[in-house]
Motif scaffolding. Structure first.
Motif, PDB file in Angstrom:
ATOM      1  N   VAL A 143       0.863  -1.176   0.000  1.00 52.34           N
ATOM      2  CA  VAL A 143       0.000   0.000   0.000  1.00 52.34           C
ATOM      3  C   VAL A 143       0.905   1.234   0.000  1.00 52.34           C
ATOM      4  O   VAL A 143       1.525   1.564   1.011  1.00 52.34           O
ATOM      5  CB  VAL A 143      -0.932   0.008   1.234  1.00 52.34           C
ATOM      6  N   GLY A 144       0.987   1.886  -1.147  1.00 57.19           N
ATOM      7  CA  GLY A 144       1.846   3.080  -1.287  1.00 57.19           C
ATOM      8  C   GLY A 144       3.294   2.753  -0.983  1.00 57.19           C
ATOM      9  O   GLY A 144       3.828   1.730  -1.394  1.00 57.19           O
ATOM     10  N   SER A 145       3.959   3.625  -0.234  1.00 56.69           N
ATOM     11  CA  SER A 145       5.358   3.386   0.132  1.00 56.69           C
ATOM     12  C   SER A 145       5.468   2.945   1.591  1.00 56.69           C
ATOM     13  O   SER A 145       6.535   2.956   2.172  1.00 56.69           O
ATOM     14  CB  SER A 145       6.172   4.658  -0.099  1.00 56.69           C
ATOM     15  N   SER A 146       4.345   2.531   2.195  1.00 57.89           N
ATOM     16  CA  SER A 146       4.338   2.101   3.600  1.00 57.89           C
ATOM     17  C   SER A 146       4.774   0.639   3.720  1.00 57.89           C
ATOM     18  O   SER A 146       5.014  -0.048   2.726  1.00 57.89           O
ATOM     19  CB  SER A 146       2.948   2.273   4.189  1.00 57.89           C
ATOM     20  N   ASN A 147       4.859   0.182   4.952  1.00 54.93           N
ATOM     21  CA  ASN A 147       5.182  -1.219   5.212  1.00 54.93           C
ATOM     22  C   ASN A 147       3.933  -2.092   5.303  1.00 54.93           C
ATOM     23  O   ASN A 147       4.005  -3.257   5.620  1.00 54.93           O
ATOM     24  CB  ASN A 147       5.968  -1.339   6.521  1.00 54.93           C
ATOM     25  N   LEU A 148       2.766  -1.519   5.033  1.00 52.80           N
ATOM     26  CA  LEU A 148       1.506  -2.245   5.060  1.00 52.80           C
ATOM     27  C   LEU A 148       1.295  -2.961   3.730  1.00 52.80           C
ATOM     28  O   LEU A 148       1.496  -2.377   2.657  1.00 52.80           O
ATOM     29  CB  LEU A 148       0.345  -1.278   5.321  1.00 52.80           C
ATOM     30  N   GLN A 149       0.903  -4.219   3.819  1.00 51.11           N
ATOM     31  CA  GLN A 149       0.637  -5.006   2.619  1.00 51.11           C
ATOM     32  C   GLN A 149      -0.765  -5.606   2.700  1.00 51.11           C
ATOM     33  O   GLN A 149      -1.224  -6.004   3.769  1.00 51.11           O
ATOM     34  CB  GLN A 149       1.648  -6.138   2.463  1.00 51.11           C
ATOM     35  N   ILE A 150      -1.415  -5.677   1.561  1.00 49.40           N
ATOM     36  CA  ILE A 150      -2.686  -6.394   1.420  1.00 49.40           C
ATOM     37  C   ILE A 150      -2.367  -7.653   0.629  1.00 49.40           C
ATOM     38  O   ILE A 150      -1.714  -7.589  -0.413  1.00 49.40           O
ATOM     39  CB  ILE A 150      -3.737  -5.538   0.688  1.00 49.40           C
ATOM     40  N   VAL A 151      -2.815  -8.801   1.157  1.00 51.24           N
ATOM     41  CA  VAL A 151      -2.504 -10.073   0.506  1.00 51.24           C
ATOM     42  C   VAL A 151      -3.805 -10.772   0.117  1.00 51.24           C
ATOM     43  O   VAL A 151      -4.419 -11.451   0.936  1.00 51.24           O
ATOM     44  CB  VAL A 151      -1.666 -10.987   1.429  1.00 51.24           C
ATOM     45  N   PRO A 152      -4.272 -10.606  -1.129  1.00 47.49           N
ATOM     46  CA  PRO A 152      -5.412 -11.407  -1.575  1.00 47.49           C
ATOM     47  C   PRO A 152      -4.930 -12.841  -1.815  1.00 47.49           C
ATOM     48  O   PRO A 152      -3.811 -13.052  -2.281  1.00 47.49           O
ATOM     49  CB  PRO A 152      -5.852 -10.733  -2.872  1.00 47.49           C
ATOM     50  N   GLY A 153      -5.767 -13.804  -1.469  1.00 50.37           N
ATOM     51  CA  GLY A 153      -5.329 -15.184  -1.613  1.00 50.37           C
ATOM     52  C   GLY A 153      -6.472 -16.141  -1.884  1.00 50.37           C
ATOM     53  O   GLY A 153      -7.654 -15.790  -1.830  1.00 50.37           O
ATOM     54  N   TYR A 154      -6.075 -17.356  -2.170  1.00 47.99           N
ATOM     55  CA  TYR A 154      -7.017 -18.436  -2.462  1.00 47.99           C
ATOM     56  C   TYR A 154      -6.540 -19.673  -1.722  1.00 47.99           C
ATOM     57  O   TYR A 154      -5.345 -19.983  -1.686  1.00 47.99           O
ATOM     58  CB  TYR A 154      -7.054 -18.705  -3.966  1.00 47.99           C
ATOM     59  N   GLY A 155      -7.471 -20.391  -1.109  1.00 50.03           N
ATOM     60  CA  GLY A 155      -7.144 -21.634  -0.425  1.00 50.03           C
ATOM     61  C   GLY A 155      -8.019 -22.767  -0.922  1.00 50.03           C
ATOM     62  O   GLY A 155      -9.197 -22.574  -1.227  1.00 50.03           O
ATOM     63  N   PHE A 156      -7.440 -23.937  -1.016  1.00 47.17           N
ATOM     64  CA  PHE A 156      -8.174 -25.137  -1.422  1.00 47.17           C
ATOM     65  C   PHE A 156      -7.943 -26.201  -0.364  1.00 47.17           C
ATOM     66  O   PHE A 156      -6.806 -26.578  -0.089  1.00 47.17           O
ATOM     67  CB  PHE A 156      -7.690 -25.642  -2.788  1.00 47.17           C
ATOM     68  N   ASP A 157      -9.009 -26.642   0.282  1.00 49.11           N
ATOM     69  CA  ASP A 157      -8.934 -27.690   1.302  1.00 49.11           C
ATOM     70  C   ASP A 157      -9.642 -28.930   0.793  1.00 49.11           C
ATOM     71  O   ASP A 157     -10.763 -28.841   0.280  1.00 49.11           O
ATOM     72  CB  ASP A 157      -9.606 -27.249   2.596  1.00 49.11           C
ATOM     73  N   LEU A 158      -9.010 -30.058   0.961  1.00 48.72           N
ATOM     74  CA  LEU A 158      -9.588 -31.343   0.586  1.00 48.72           C
ATOM     75  C   LEU A 158      -9.847 -32.131   1.856  1.00 48.72           C
ATOM     76  O   LEU A 158      -8.941 -32.314   2.673  1.00 48.72           O
ATOM     77  CB  LEU A 158      -8.640 -32.117  -0.323  1.00 48.72           C
ATOM     78  N   TYR A 159     -11.092 -32.533   2.052  1.00 51.07           N
ATOM     79  CA  TYR A 159     -11.425 -33.404   3.170  1.00 51.07           C
ATOM     80  C   TYR A 159     -11.132 -34.826   2.744  1.00 51.07           C
ATOM     81  O   TYR A 159     -11.726 -35.337   1.795  1.00 51.07           O
ATOM     82  CB  TYR A 159     -12.887 -33.223   3.588  1.00 51.07           C
ATOM     83  N   LEU A 160     -10.190 -35.446   3.425  1.00 53.16           N
ATOM     84  CA  LEU A 160      -9.747 -36.785   3.059  1.00 53.16           C
ATOM     85  C   LEU A 160     -10.883 -37.781   3.271  1.00 53.16           C
ATOM     86  O   LEU A 160     -11.666 -37.632   4.221  1.00 53.16           O
ATOM     87  CB  LEU A 160      -8.526 -37.164   3.887  1.00 53.16           C
TER      88      LEU A 160
END
Length: 170
Positions: free
Chosen positions: A86-103
């Motif tokens: 985010v700009g020149s700050s140390n703050l980050q936004i992390v969009p992500g995706y997770g996939f969980d498999l139920y065994l």
């Protein structure tokens, strides 16, 4: 058949054909969750990175209380995200995706309950001398959760991350 540690709620006099079940389990025997998560950040360039993660965890209810509609099995999964500054700050936004498999896991025994016995018992006019009366009177003429279950869960995430040290700026 009541399992140790389970609590039953019974509604006396409720029509068996109603939308509410006359008996239901209020407590499914929650247990501790054990597992591990591991995450790493791969820095491809000074302005491009990826967060990769993996995890594995145990069920949160005992085997006989697992149900297909709940997230109750052994689980393994991966997570991927891209940190955006985010700009020149140390703050980050992390969009992500997770996939969980139920065994795949099995619960109960298929012979524990026989919902067809309740139908046959009702069709016989509730005759307590019918062959299915003993199953119904013993509480076994109802649906069962017995079976072999598996499944998958997709998760979209948005994480805020703060870093005291900015990668690539030393």
């Amino acid at each position: 058949m009541r399992r140790s540690g389970s609590q039953q709620i019974s509604l006396v006099g409720l029509d068996r054909n109603s939308v509410l079940l006359p008996e239901s389990t209020r407590y499914r025997g929650r247990q501790d969750l054990f597992g591990f998560d591991i995450y790493t950040t791969y820095q491809a360039r000074s302005n491009l990175a990826a967060v990769l993660g993996g995890h594995f965890s145990s069920p949160v209810v005992r085997r006989t209380a697992r149900e297909p509609g709940n997230n109750d099995g052994w689980r393994a999964g991966i997570t991927v995200g891209v940190p955006l500054r985010v700009g020149s700050s140390n703050l980050q936004i992390v969009p992500g995706y997770g996939f969980d498999l139920y065994l795949p896991s099995s619960t109960g025994r298929p012979g524990d309950f026989d919902p067809a016995a309740a139908t046959r018992f009702a069709a016989a006019g509730g005759d307590i001398n019918s062959d299915d009366a003993a199953l119904v009177l013993a509480g076994r003429g109802r649906p069962s959760n017995a079976g072999r279950y598996t499944g998958a869960v997709h998760t979209f995430m948005l994480t805020l991350r703060w870093a005291e040290r900015t990668p690539g700026r030393e």
